[in-house]
Design a protein around this motif. Structure first.
Motif, PDB file in Angstrom:
ATOM      1  N   TYR A  56       0.858  -1.184   0.000  1.00 19.84           N
ATOM      2  CA  TYR A  56       0.000   0.000   0.000  1.00 19.84           C
ATOM      3  C   TYR A  56       0.892   1.231   0.000  1.00 19.84           C
ATOM      4  O   TYR A  56       2.048   1.176   0.388  1.00 19.84           O
ATOM      5  N   ASP A  57       0.340   2.317  -0.481  1.00 16.74           N
ATOM      6  CA  ASP A  57       1.058   3.593  -0.536  1.00 16.74           C
ATOM      7  C   ASP A  57       0.535   4.508   0.556  1.00 16.74           C
ATOM      8  O   ASP A  57      -0.679   4.614   0.751  1.00 16.74           O
ATOM      9  N   ASN A  58       1.442   5.162   1.257  1.00 23.19           N
ATOM     10  CA  ASN A  58       1.061   6.132   2.290  1.00 23.19           C
ATOM     11  C   ASN A  58       0.732   7.494   1.701  1.00 23.19           C
ATOM     12  O   ASN A  58       0.238   8.363   2.415  1.00 23.19           O
ATOM     13  N   ASN A  59       1.029   7.683   0.450  1.00 24.49           N
ATOM     14  CA  ASN A  59       0.656   8.908  -0.261  1.00 24.49           C
ATOM     15  C   ASN A  59       0.467   8.559  -1.736  1.00 24.49           C
ATOM     16  O   ASN A  59       1.004   7.567  -2.214  1.00 24.49           O
ATOM     17  N   GLU A  60      -0.294   9.368  -2.417  1.00 23.07           N
ATOM     18  CA  GLU A  60      -0.526   9.151  -3.840  1.00 23.07           C
ATOM     19  C   GLU A  60       0.755   9.458  -4.609  1.00 23.07           C
ATOM     20  O   GLU A  60       1.422  10.470  -4.358  1.00 23.07           O
ATOM     21  N   ILE A  61       1.091   8.578  -5.530  1.00 20.61           N
ATOM     22  CA  ILE A  61       2.284   8.784  -6.352  1.00 20.61           C
ATOM     23  C   ILE A  61       1.860   9.629  -7.549  1.00 20.61           C
ATOM     24  O   ILE A  61       1.265   9.136  -8.498  1.00 20.61           O
ATOM     25  N   GLN A  62       2.155  10.921  -7.452  1.00 19.14           N
ATOM     26  CA  GLN A  62       1.762  11.903  -8.456  1.00 19.14           C
ATOM     27  C   GLN A  62       2.996  12.679  -8.877  1.00 19.14           C
ATOM     28  O   GLN A  62       3.632  13.314  -8.039  1.00 19.14           O
ATOM     29  N   ARG A  68       5.972   3.729   0.146  1.00 21.93           N
ATOM     30  CA  ARG A  68       5.239   2.486  -0.081  1.00 21.93           C
ATOM     31  C   ARG A  68       5.660   1.451   0.945  1.00 21.93           C
ATOM     32  O   ARG A  68       6.826   1.352   1.301  1.00 21.93           O
TER      33      ARG A  68
END
Length: 112
Positions: free
Chosen positions: A6-12, A23
């Motif tokens: 899972y990702d702790n923040n959006e990969i943008q 991640r």
């Protein structure tokens, strides 16, 4: 083999096409044996842009707070945390190889 993460923040990507990665791969370290730990170390060594520094976390591309791009791994209670900042292309390439290496071996995961 399922790779759970899972990702702790959006990969943008930002305007410079950089991404911040935070991640967590849900590796079940309680089920690791000495051989599993050794194999994970070999996976680290085989990934692109590995940097070897004694008594340091596994890292690739550069060092946090020193290099403009960096990536490192940390064993945490929640799993293997991968943190860094690099270009989207560097991340996708590194991630693809990492997933191949994880899939090639029977690392124990837990659903997260």
């Amino acid at each position: 083999m399922n790779i759970y993460f899972y990702d702790n923040n959006e990969i943008q990507p930002n305007e410079m096409n950089s991404v911040f990665i935070d991640r967590v791969y849900c590796l079940d370290f309680h089920k690791f044996t000495e051989l599993t730990w050794e194999h994970l170390g070999q996976v680290y060594l085989s990934l692109p842009n590995y940097i070897s520094k004694e008594n340091q976390l596994p890292m690739w591309f550069g060092e946090e707070d020193i290099s403009p791009v960096y990536l490192y791994a940390s064993v945490e209670p929640s799993g293997l945390q991968i943190i860094g900042e690099l270009t989207l292309e560097q991340w996708k390439s590194w991630e693809h190889i990492f997933h191949e290496k994880l899939s090639d071996s029977p690392f124990p995961f837990f659903p997260c």
